[in-house]
Design an enzyme around this catalytic site. Structure first.
Site, mmCIF file in Angstrom:
data_model
loop_
_atom_site.group_PDB
_atom_site.id
_atom_site.type_symbol
_atom_site.label_atom_id
_atom_site.label_comp_id
_atom_site.label_asym_id
_atom_site.label_seq_id
_atom_site.Cartn_x
_atom_site.Cartn_y
_atom_site.Cartn_z
ATOM 1 N N GLY A 11 4.460 6.563 47.709
ATOM 2 C CA GLY A 11 5.894 6.278 47.698
ATOM 3 C C GLY A 11 6.623 7.547 47.331
ATOM 4 O O GLY A 11 6.812 7.835 46.146
ATOM 5 N N ALA A 13 9.779 8.818 47.992
ATOM 6 C CA ALA A 13 11.220 9.016 47.921
ATOM 7 C C ALA A 13 11.479 9.964 46.751
ATOM 8 O O ALA A 13 10.544 10.490 46.142
ATOM 9 C CB ALA A 13 11.934 7.684 47.749
ATOM 10 N N VAL A 14 12.720 10.171 46.399
ATOM 11 C CA VAL A 14 13.044 11.228 45.436
ATOM 12 C C VAL A 14 12.280 11.075 44.121
ATOM 13 O O VAL A 14 11.684 12.037 43.622
ATOM 14 C CB VAL A 14 14.559 11.275 45.175
ATOM 15 C CG1 VAL A 14 14.877 12.304 44.099
ATOM 16 C CG2 VAL A 14 15.307 11.616 46.456
ATOM 17 N N ASN A 34 2.455 8.453 51.607
ATOM 18 C CA ASN A 34 3.668 7.706 51.913
ATOM 19 C C ASN A 34 3.443 6.924 53.196
ATOM 20 O O ASN A 34 2.669 7.347 54.064
ATOM 21 C CB ASN A 34 4.864 8.654 52.083
ATOM 22 C CG ASN A 34 6.192 7.912 52.071
ATOM 23 O OD1 ASN A 34 6.671 7.533 51.000
ATOM 24 N ND2 ASN A 34 6.791 7.701 53.228
ATOM 25 N N VAL A 76 7.669 2.559 44.677
ATOM 26 C CA VAL A 76 8.406 1.912 45.759
ATOM 27 C C VAL A 76 9.389 0.918 45.151
ATOM 28 O O VAL A 76 9.403 0.718 43.924
ATOM 29 C CB VAL A 76 7.454 1.199 46.753
ATOM 30 C CG1 VAL A 76 6.487 2.206 47.365
ATOM 31 C CG2 VAL A 76 6.700 0.061 46.083
ATOM 32 N N SER A 130 12.263 6.533 32.561
ATOM 33 C CA SER A 130 13.698 6.781 32.436
ATOM 34 C C SER A 130 13.970 8.277 32.441
ATOM 35 O O SER A 130 13.242 9.058 31.842
ATOM 36 C CB SER A 130 14.249 6.172 31.139
ATOM 37 O OG SER A 130 15.633 6.451 31.024
ATOM 38 N N LYS A 185 11.605 -1.083 28.929
ATOM 39 C CA LYS A 185 12.477 -0.341 29.856
ATOM 40 C C LYS A 185 13.693 -1.178 30.237
ATOM 41 O O LYS A 185 14.810 -0.654 30.361
ATOM 42 C CB LYS A 185 11.688 0.040 31.109
ATOM 43 C CG LYS A 185 12.529 0.727 32.214
ATOM 44 C CD LYS A 185 13.223 1.980 31.707
ATOM 45 C CE LYS A 185 13.680 2.891 32.845
ATOM 46 N NZ LYS A 185 14.624 2.273 33.760
ATOM 47 N N HIS A 188 16.013 -0.971 27.335
ATOM 48 C CA HIS A 188 16.572 0.383 27.355
ATOM 49 C C HIS A 188 17.785 0.418 28.289
ATOM 50 O O HIS A 188 18.855 0.936 27.940
ATOM 51 C CB HIS A 188 15.512 1.382 27.829
ATOM 52 C CG HIS A 188 16.064 2.721 28.240
ATOM 53 N ND1 HIS A 188 16.700 2.931 29.448
ATOM 54 C CD2 HIS A 188 16.081 3.922 27.608
ATOM 55 C CE1 HIS A 188 17.084 4.195 29.533
ATOM 56 N NE2 HIS A 188 16.717 4.819 28.428
ATOM 57 N N ASN A 189 17.630 -0.140 29.478
ATOM 58 C CA ASN A 189 18.719 -0.119 30.445
ATOM 59 C C ASN A 189 19.877 -1.000 30.008
ATOM 60 O O ASN A 189 21.038 -0.693 30.291
ATOM 61 C CB ASN A 189 18.211 -0.553 31.817
ATOM 62 C CG ASN A 189 17.374 0.521 32.489
ATOM 63 O OD1 ASN A 189 16.860 1.415 31.831
ATOM 64 N ND2 ASN A 189 17.226 0.425 33.790
ATOM 65 N N GLU A 192 21.727 1.008 27.675
ATOM 66 C CA GLU A 192 22.429 2.006 28.499
ATOM 67 C C GLU A 192 23.732 1.433 29.051
ATOM 68 O O GLU A 192 24.770 2.106 29.034
ATOM 69 C CB GLU A 192 21.501 2.439 29.628
ATOM 70 C CG GLU A 192 22.075 3.430 30.612
ATOM 71 C CD GLU A 192 21.114 3.662 31.765
ATOM 72 O OE1 GLU A 192 21.556 3.564 32.931
ATOM 73 O OE2 GLU A 192 19.921 3.922 31.508
ATOM 74 N N TYR A 193 23.691 0.201 29.546
ATOM 75 C CA TYR A 193 24.921 -0.448 30.034
ATOM 76 C C TYR A 193 25.968 -0.490 28.929
ATOM 77 O O TYR A 193 27.144 -0.181 29.154
ATOM 78 C CB TYR A 193 24.621 -1.880 30.482
ATOM 79 C CG TYR A 193 24.152 -2.049 31.901
ATOM 80 C CD1 TYR A 193 23.058 -1.345 32.401
ATOM 81 C CD2 TYR A 193 24.784 -2.953 32.757
ATOM 82 C CE1 TYR A 193 22.615 -1.534 33.702
ATOM 83 C CE2 TYR A 193 24.341 -3.143 34.056
ATOM 84 C CZ TYR A 193 23.255 -2.429 34.526
ATOM 85 O OH TYR A 193 22.826 -2.623 35.808
ATOM 86 N N ARG A 290 31.272 -4.785 34.275
ATOM 87 C CA ARG A 290 30.972 -4.306 35.627
ATOM 88 C C ARG A 290 31.270 -5.397 36.655
ATOM 89 O O ARG A 290 31.782 -5.118 37.743
ATOM 90 C CB ARG A 290 29.512 -3.874 35.726
ATOM 91 C CG ARG A 290 29.185 -2.637 34.909
ATOM 92 C CD ARG A 290 27.884 -2.006 35.369
ATOM 93 N NE ARG A 290 27.446 -0.963 34.448
ATOM 94 C CZ ARG A 290 26.432 -0.138 34.684
ATOM 95 N NH1 ARG A 290 25.747 -0.264 35.812
ATOM 96 N NH2 ARG A 290 26.087 0.781 33.801
#
Length: 479
Positions: A11, A13-14, A34, A76, A130, A185, A188-189, A192-193, A290
């Site tokens: 996978g 991607a960036v 990939n 992915v 993260s 995690k 954690h997010n 973060e929000y 949000r």
């Protein structure tokens, strides 16, 4: 074929590409794969000089390139794409091999996958990562959950590529069994929000009440970042606010549509908190803020809903108000982290994970989005009192909030009188007041529940469960 790669990443991607490069830069031979072979070839062509890569163009070739025990990182999209990749690779693996999911998976999916693969003799690690694209390349905070045996195999590699706290500690540790890593995690997010919403509310107050321009607010945030609010999010906030749109010459924040998106982890944090019965009101209000921002049809009401008349502040008044906002922001941030750690503790108890909260705080000190100077103090607080009921039980944090509370209350009352929405500021203060209240109105709520639904209640003066026969003589029965 004898495998030569210590780790594999599928996978590209960036995030996956940068993670593979991070492993290679740190001296590991990395197998890369990939679904689209062109991405595999492009990575080796563009970054092959950074380290040792073994390109693979089929699942079997990829697996064959890995030394035993095989360590295979999946990067992915969460959900069905992750399951599809697991189903593709699992039949090719052997006892003791390790599959690592580095995406933002729901922890219940991770628990299911870990259980299913364990039956095959394959270890499954749900690793929260993260730090975004830059962190993946230069050192993220990594939160792996899974068996202790899997961490013995995988841990040394993760510790090498993870960010380092200022004291040199790697920002990764074995969080706990099965879904523990992805649960942490997730929270954690959620924090973060809340952190981002609180910062946004501080910005709005400085702009709408103090009358500061975005550039001046940027300078204010830079000054705050040299003190107790020192953090990655405060740092990048100053950069965003000082940025000028090249096309229009306007402040960047004035040309961006004010509708914030979300990918689900913050929402999951609130949903799971409800399931666990844990109050995370500051995080919840950030998620709802949000949601409100995205409902343009509802916000059309701004055309006809009346609000209070604005009052301009003098330069001295504005400066004093900005100082109060700093106090309110700091106090609210402490509460948001308090709520997050409470949820982790509750999840750990519910799922028997035995999560070390001090270690969680420690690995958030570098690499991750919510890295902040005061995480050193949170780490120390939990190391001193591992079973602390609340972060606000720590004397130093409690004293700081006590010192900040007058300004905190003034900021919120000013926001109310000036008509500036501050849902996260208000929710965190209400949470603080709820914890310090000797009695809450829940006694009345219990009376109402008993009246209309015979839900019973407990008394303060004796043990047992009671129900009042409402109407007539209102007699009480107990057990």
């Amino acid at each position: 074929m004898t495998g030569t790669a210590q780790i594999g990443v599928t996978g590209l991607a960036v995030m996956g590409r940068n993670l593979a490069r991070n492993f290679a830069r740190n001296g590991f031979t990395v197998a890369v794969h990939n679904r689209t072979a062109a991405k595999t070839d492009a990575l080796v062509k563009d970054f092959g000089e950074e380290g040792s890569f073994v390109p693979a163009h089929s699942p079997q070739e990829f697996v064959d390139a890995l030394e035993r025990p095989r360590r295979l990182v999946i990067m992915v999209k969460a959900g069905e794409p992750t399951d599809a990749v697991i189903q593709e690779f699992a039949p090719l693996l052997e006892d003791g091999d390790v599959i690592i999911d580095g995406g933002n998976a729901h922890f219940e999916d991770t628990r299911r996958r870990e259980r299913e693969l364990r039956e095959r003799g394959v270890h499954f690690v749900g690793a929260g990562i993260s730090g975004g694209e830059e962190g993946a390349l230069n050192g993220p905070s990594i939160m792996p959950g899974g068996s202790e045996e899997s961490y013995r195999s995988l841990g040394p590699l993760l510790e090498k590529i993870a960010a380092r706290a200022k004291d040199g500690t790697p920002c990764t540790t074995h969080i706990g069994p099965d879904g523990a890593g992805h649960f942490v995690k997730m929270v954690h997010n959620g924090i973060e929000y809340a952190d981002m919403q609180l910062i946004a509310e501080a910005y709005q107050l400085l702009r709408d009440v103090a009358g500061y321009s975005p550039a001046r607010i940027a300078d204010t945030f830079r000054a705050w970042n040299t003190g107790r609010l020192d953090s990655y999010l405060i740092e990048i906030t100053a950069e965003v606010l000082s940025h000028v749109d090249a096309e229009t010459g306007k402040p960047f924040v004035d040309v961006v549509l004010d509708q914030a998106e979300q990918k689900g982890t913050g929402r999951w944090t609130v949903q799971i908190a409800l399931d666990l019965g844990v109050p995370v009101s500051g995080i919840a209000e950030a998620v709802f803020a949000r949601a409100v921002s995205g409902h343009a049809d509802l916000r059309d009401a701004s055309r006809h809903l009346a609000g209070p008349a604005a009052r301009a502040l003098s330069e001295d008044e504005a400066a004093a108000f900005a100082d109060r906002v700093e106090q309110a922001l700091y106090a609210s941030k402490i509460v948001a982290y308090t709520q997050g750690f409470h949820e982790i503790a509750a999840g750990s108890e519910q799922y028997d994970w035995n999560i070390d909260l001090g270690k969680v705080a420690s690995i958030w000190r570098g690499g991750c989005i919510i890295r902040a100077a005061f995480l050193d103090r949170i780490t120390s607080a939990y190391e001193a009192q591992p079973r602390m009921a609340s972060l606000l039980s720590d004397t130093s944090f409690a004293e700081e909030i006590a010192a900040a509370q007058d300004d905190w209350r003034t900021v919120i009352s000013t926001a109310v009188t000036q008509g500036v929405p501050t849902p996260a500021f208000a929710a965190t203060l209400a949470y603080y007041d709820s914890l310090r209240a000797e009695r809450l109105p829940a006694a009345l709520t219990q009376g109402q529940r008993d009246y209309f639904g015979a839900h019973t209640y407990h008394r303060t003066d004796r043990e047992g469960t009671f129900h009042t026969l409402w109407g007539g003589d209102k007699s009480e029965v107990g057990s």
